[in-house]
Motif scaffolding. Structure first.
Motif, PDB file in Angstrom:
ATOM      1  N   LEU A  87     -19.255  -3.272 -12.647  1.00 29.16           N
ATOM      2  CA  LEU A  87     -17.935  -3.422 -13.245  1.00 29.16           C
ATOM      3  C   LEU A  87     -17.141  -4.433 -12.430  1.00 29.16           C
ATOM      4  O   LEU A  87     -17.214  -4.453 -11.208  1.00 29.16           O
ATOM      5  CB  LEU A  87     -17.209  -2.077 -13.277  1.00 29.16           C
ATOM      6  N   MET A  88     -16.367  -5.273 -13.133  1.00 28.65           N
ATOM      7  CA  MET A  88     -15.625  -6.333 -12.455  1.00 28.65           C
ATOM      8  C   MET A  88     -14.191  -6.361 -12.968  1.00 28.65           C
ATOM      9  O   MET A  88     -13.926  -6.064 -14.133  1.00 28.65           O
ATOM     10  CB  MET A  88     -16.307  -7.681 -12.684  1.00 28.65           C
ATOM     11  N   GLN A  89     -13.297  -6.736 -12.090  1.00 31.40           N
ATOM     12  CA  GLN A  89     -11.872  -6.770 -12.429  1.00 31.40           C
ATOM     13  C   GLN A  89     -11.220  -8.014 -11.837  1.00 31.40           C
ATOM     14  O   GLN A  89     -11.493  -8.397 -10.690  1.00 31.40           O
ATOM     15  CB  GLN A  89     -11.189  -5.513 -11.883  1.00 31.40           C
ATOM     16  N   PHE A  90     -10.345  -8.656 -12.632  1.00 32.45           N
ATOM     17  CA  PHE A  90      -9.547  -9.796 -12.179  1.00 32.45           C
ATOM     18  C   PHE A  90      -8.084  -9.508 -12.509  1.00 32.45           C
ATOM     19  O   PHE A  90      -7.761  -9.112 -13.631  1.00 32.45           O
ATOM     20  CB  PHE A  90      -9.974 -11.094 -12.870  1.00 32.45           C
ATOM     21  N   ASN A  91      -7.204  -9.726 -11.535  1.00 35.82           N
ATOM     22  CA  ASN A  91      -5.768  -9.537 -11.732  1.00 35.82           C
ATOM     23  C   ASN A  91      -5.008 -10.761 -11.253  1.00 35.82           C
ATOM     24  O   ASN A  91      -5.399 -11.418 -10.270  1.00 35.82           O
ATOM     25  CB  ASN A  91      -5.242  -8.325 -10.952  1.00 35.82           C
ATOM     26  N   TYR A  92      -3.916 -11.046 -11.928  1.00 41.85           N
ATOM     27  CA  TYR A  92      -2.947 -12.025 -11.448  1.00 41.85           C
ATOM     28  C   TYR A  92      -1.594 -11.344 -11.387  1.00 41.85           C
ATOM     29  O   TYR A  92      -1.140 -10.727 -12.361  1.00 41.85           O
ATOM     30  CB  TYR A  92      -2.864 -13.234 -12.379  1.00 41.85           C
ATOM     31  N   GLY A  93      -0.960 -11.410 -10.232  1.00 43.02           N
ATOM     32  CA  GLY A  93       0.344 -10.801 -10.057  1.00 43.02           C
ATOM     33  C   GLY A  93       1.373 -11.820  -9.640  1.00 43.02           C
ATOM     34  O   GLY A  93       1.081 -12.757  -8.884  1.00 43.02           O
ATOM     35  N   ILE A  94       2.576 -11.660 -10.136  1.00 40.61           N
ATOM     36  CA  ILE A  94       3.679 -12.534  -9.756  1.00 40.61           C
ATOM     37  C   ILE A  94       4.876 -11.651  -9.413  1.00 40.61           C
ATOM     38  O   ILE A  94       5.134 -10.656 -10.096  1.00 40.61           O
ATOM     39  CB  ILE A  94       4.024 -13.543 -10.884  1.00 40.61           C
ATOM     40  N   SER A  95       5.550 -11.984  -8.335  1.00 39.90           N
ATOM     41  CA  SER A  95       6.661 -11.166  -7.862  1.00 39.90           C
ATOM     42  C   SER A  95       7.829 -12.072  -7.473  1.00 39.90           C
ATOM     43  O   SER A  95       7.641 -13.073  -6.765  1.00 39.90           O
ATOM     44  CB  SER A  95       6.220 -10.330  -6.651  1.00 39.90           C
TER      45      SER A  95
ATOM     46  N   MET B 297       9.371 -16.039  -4.152  1.00 38.98           N
ATOM     47  CA  MET B 297       8.433 -15.972  -5.265  1.00 38.98           C
ATOM     48  C   MET B 297       7.020 -15.880  -4.705  1.00 38.98           C
ATOM     49  O   MET B 297       6.600 -16.699  -3.890  1.00 38.98           O
ATOM     50  CB  MET B 297       8.552 -17.216  -6.151  1.00 38.98           C
ATOM     51  N   LYS B 298       6.273 -14.860  -5.137  1.00 42.25           N
ATOM     52  CA  LYS B 298       4.909 -14.655  -4.663  1.00 42.25           C
ATOM     53  C   LYS B 298       3.939 -14.673  -5.842  1.00 42.25           C
ATOM     54  O   LYS B 298       4.253 -14.170  -6.914  1.00 42.25           O
ATOM     55  CB  LYS B 298       4.788 -13.312  -3.923  1.00 42.25           C
ATOM     56  N   HIS B 299       2.762 -15.246  -5.594  1.00 45.85           N
ATOM     57  CA  HIS B 299       1.670 -15.248  -6.562  1.00 45.85           C
ATOM     58  C   HIS B 299       0.445 -14.645  -5.883  1.00 45.85           C
ATOM     59  O   HIS B 299       0.165 -14.940  -4.712  1.00 45.85           O
ATOM     60  CB  HIS B 299       1.341 -16.664  -7.043  1.00 45.85           C
ATOM     61  N   ALA B 300      -0.295 -13.823  -6.619  1.00 46.76           N
ATOM     62  CA  ALA B 300      -1.471 -13.186  -6.034  1.00 46.76           C
ATOM     63  C   ALA B 300      -2.603 -13.157  -7.055  1.00 46.76           C
ATOM     64  O   ALA B 300      -2.400 -12.835  -8.225  1.00 46.76           O
ATOM     65  CB  ALA B 300      -1.146 -11.778  -5.568  1.00 46.76           C
ATOM     66  N   LEU B 301      -3.802 -13.503  -6.584  1.00 48.97           N
ATOM     67  CA  LEU B 301      -5.020 -13.390  -7.382  1.00 48.97           C
ATOM     68  C   LEU B 301      -5.910 -12.343  -6.736  1.00 48.97           C
ATOM     69  O   LEU B 301      -6.098 -12.344  -5.510  1.00 48.97           O
ATOM     70  CB  LEU B 301      -5.756 -14.735  -7.450  1.00 48.97           C
ATOM     71  N   TYR B 302      -6.469 -11.470  -7.551  1.00 51.06           N
ATOM     72  CA  TYR B 302      -7.255 -10.355  -7.040  1.00 51.06           C
ATOM     73  C   TYR B 302      -8.551 -10.236  -7.826  1.00 51.06           C
ATOM     74  O   TYR B 302      -8.545 -10.305  -9.057  1.00 51.06           O
ATOM     75  CB  TYR B 302      -6.451  -9.055  -7.152  1.00 51.06           C
ATOM     76  N   TRP B 303      -9.645 -10.084  -7.111  1.00 48.16           N
ATOM     77  CA  TRP B 303     -10.960  -9.881  -7.732  1.00 48.16           C
ATOM     78  C   TRP B 303     -11.623  -8.682  -7.084  1.00 48.16           C
ATOM     79  O   TRP B 303     -11.582  -8.498  -5.873  1.00 48.16           O
ATOM     80  CB  TRP B 303     -11.823 -11.129  -7.536  1.00 48.16           C
ATOM     81  N   GLN B 304     -12.231  -7.826  -7.908  1.00 51.82           N
ATOM     82  CA  GLN B 304     -12.927  -6.654  -7.402  1.00 51.82           C
ATOM     83  C   GLN B 304     -14.205  -6.444  -8.201  1.00 51.82           C
ATOM     84  O   GLN B 304     -14.226  -6.619  -9.422  1.00 51.82           O
ATOM     85  CB  GLN B 304     -12.059  -5.404  -7.510  1.00 51.82           C
ATOM     86  N   THR B 305     -15.269  -6.064  -7.494  1.00 48.07           N
ATOM     87  CA  THR B 305     -16.537  -5.744  -8.137  1.00 48.07           C
ATOM     88  C   THR B 305     -17.069  -4.436  -7.570  1.00 48.07           C
ATOM     89  O   THR B 305     -17.085  -4.235  -6.353  1.00 48.07           O
ATOM     90  CB  THR B 305     -17.581  -6.849  -7.916  1.00 48.07           C
TER      91      THR B 305
END
Length: 447
Positions: free
Chosen positions: A241-249, A296-304
């Motif tokens: 299972l794989m997950q990708f997220n983009y967060g902005i704050s 302003m923050k940007h975050a990229l997240y990947w999980q497997t």
């Protein structure tokens, strides 16, 4: 300790969905989801830093009420108690130093060569959160929630919501979430004016000191936070299972830490002294920090997550964050869950690397102070905004009594090191970037 609190409910919802798809229990609940039942998790976290710095105790109770139609109500209570000594931001010196307490009612002394730590630091926080999760239909699920926490000098409130869309027989999940928060900052002694000079008693009468102290104070202030998250979770096959997220704050308002200082170092006439600047009143100079009022923050997240043939699970994730303060960070997190008959063992490793903020200054020079008129508009010596590296090692052991009850214990050890300008003159003899070690243990019980 105010670390993007309002973005957590969205992230937790995605993490729980990821674990559920693989048949792995999420870290914050053992909920079976049986209608009409409560699923409860209790936990106690104990945290301590080296050199008698910050220590904390945090009990947590989370209860989920399950209803028909896959609807759930979650209630959570968290209480924190923090004590110890916190770095003020000032530099160590070859002479003893005296600092005024944040309230202005007292002072604390630092021995020669010692890191300036504010030993008046203590706080208690109580946080409550609630969320409601329910399907709109077979393809959509929504979640709404609220959060509030209270500290002696800080009030934080937020509302949040997320919407998930299921595709490909629920093998693909698209999620979007939004959190809106308002914080009220009410520092002890009121908020200091950024880059104003810390008042020192040193022979002054109470009236003289109070007048000087009041001149450095400003009204209390607020800040607002807006966090958004967009993610996709994909079942690759029966094991992966794989997950990708983009967060902005985005945060705005009072973002300064009212308890942090900067030392002003004497560099006059090329003496290269490396000691605190002594003003005409005979006292050294310390300034209150000042940060930008927006971020302003940007975050990229990947999980497997990958399940081996024997039932063990390999879990790896990577997060990249950058912001308009000039900070970027990399976080690598690895776990391996070894399954046994009625228990499991999960070793854990985390690596963190961060660059420094554009306005990070370990100290200011007399030239930058310019006889009481700082040439900089923003500066902070808070080590959390500097260049740092962190390594965390730990493990979690869990034992399942039956389908409803689980006991777990987790222990972690962290080594954090900072780096930067080593100074000049006598400053080179001081440890401007001491390493920080910390360890914590968490005991949890779910039923």
């Amino acid at each position: 300790m105010q670390l993007n609190t309002h973005g957590k409910p969205v992230g937790r919802a995605l993490a729980a969905a990821t674990c559920a798809l693989l048949g792995v229990q999420a870290t914050n609940t053992l909920a079976k989801g049986e209608p009409g039942e409560w699923d409860v998790e209790t936990a106690l976290l104990v945290y301590a830093e080296s050199d008698s710095r910050v220590s904390a105790a945090e009990p947590v109770v989370s209860a989920t009420r399950n209803f028909d139609g896959e609807r759930q109500l979650n209630l959570k209570l968290v209480a924190d108690t923090l004590t110890g000594a916190s770095p003020s931001g000032a530099t160590p010196s070859d002479l003893p130093q005296t600092f005024t307490s944040p309230s202005g009612s007292g002072s604390y002394d630092i021995a020669a060569g010692e890191a300036p730590l504010d030993d008046t630091f203590k706080d208690t926080r109580v946080a409550l959160s609630a969320s409601w999760t329910a399907p709109l239909n077979r393809d959509y699920t929504y979640r709404v929630g609220g959060y509030a926490s209270r500290e002696y000098d800080y009030l934080s409130t937020a509302v949040n919501g997320s919407l998930s869309r299921y595709l490909n027989n629920k093998n693909t999940t698209l999620t979007g979430g939004l959190s809106l928060g308002v914080d009220v900052v009410d520092p002890v002694g009121s908020a200091p004016i950024g880059l104003s000079r810390m008042a020192l008693r040193d022979g002054k009468t109470d009236a003289q000191f109070n007048q000087e102290f009041a001149a450095t104070r400003d009204s209390n202030d607020n800040k607002t936070l807006v966090d958004a998250l967009f993610g996709v979770t994909q079942v690759i096959n029966r094991q992966t299972l794989m997950q990708f997220n983009y967060g902005i704050s985005y945060s705005s308002g009072y973002l300064t830490d009212p308890y942090k200082l900067l030392s002003v170092i004497d560099d006059a006439s090329g003496i290269n002294y490396g000691g605190n600047l002594i003003e005409t009143d005979g006292n050294p100079v310390y300034l209150y920090e000042n940060r930008p009022d927006t971020r302003m923050k940007h975050a990229l997240y990947w999980q497997t997550k990958y399940m081996l043939g024997n039932g063990d699970v390999v879990d790896g994730s990577y997060r990249f964050m950058l912001d308009d303060w000039g900070i970027n960070s990399h976080t690598l997190d690895l776990k391996y869950r070894l399954r046994m008959a009625n228990s499991y063992l999960e070793p854990h490793f985390r690596y963190y690397l961060q660059s420094e903020a554009d306005f990070y200054k370990r100290y200011l020079t007399a030239t930058e102070y310019n006889n009481g008129a700082p040439t900089l508009t923003e500066a902070s010596a808070d080590y959390r905004l500097g260049e740092l590296t962190g390594l965390t090692f730990g493990a979690k052991w869990g034992y399942r009594f039956d389908e409803d009850r689980e006991l777990a214990i987790r222990a972690e050890y962290m080594i954090q090191s900072n780096d930067g300008d080593e100074g000049f003159g006598k400053l080179t003899n001081q440890d401007l970037y001491p390493d920080t070690d910390a360890m914590w243990v968490q005991l949890s019980y779910s039923f």
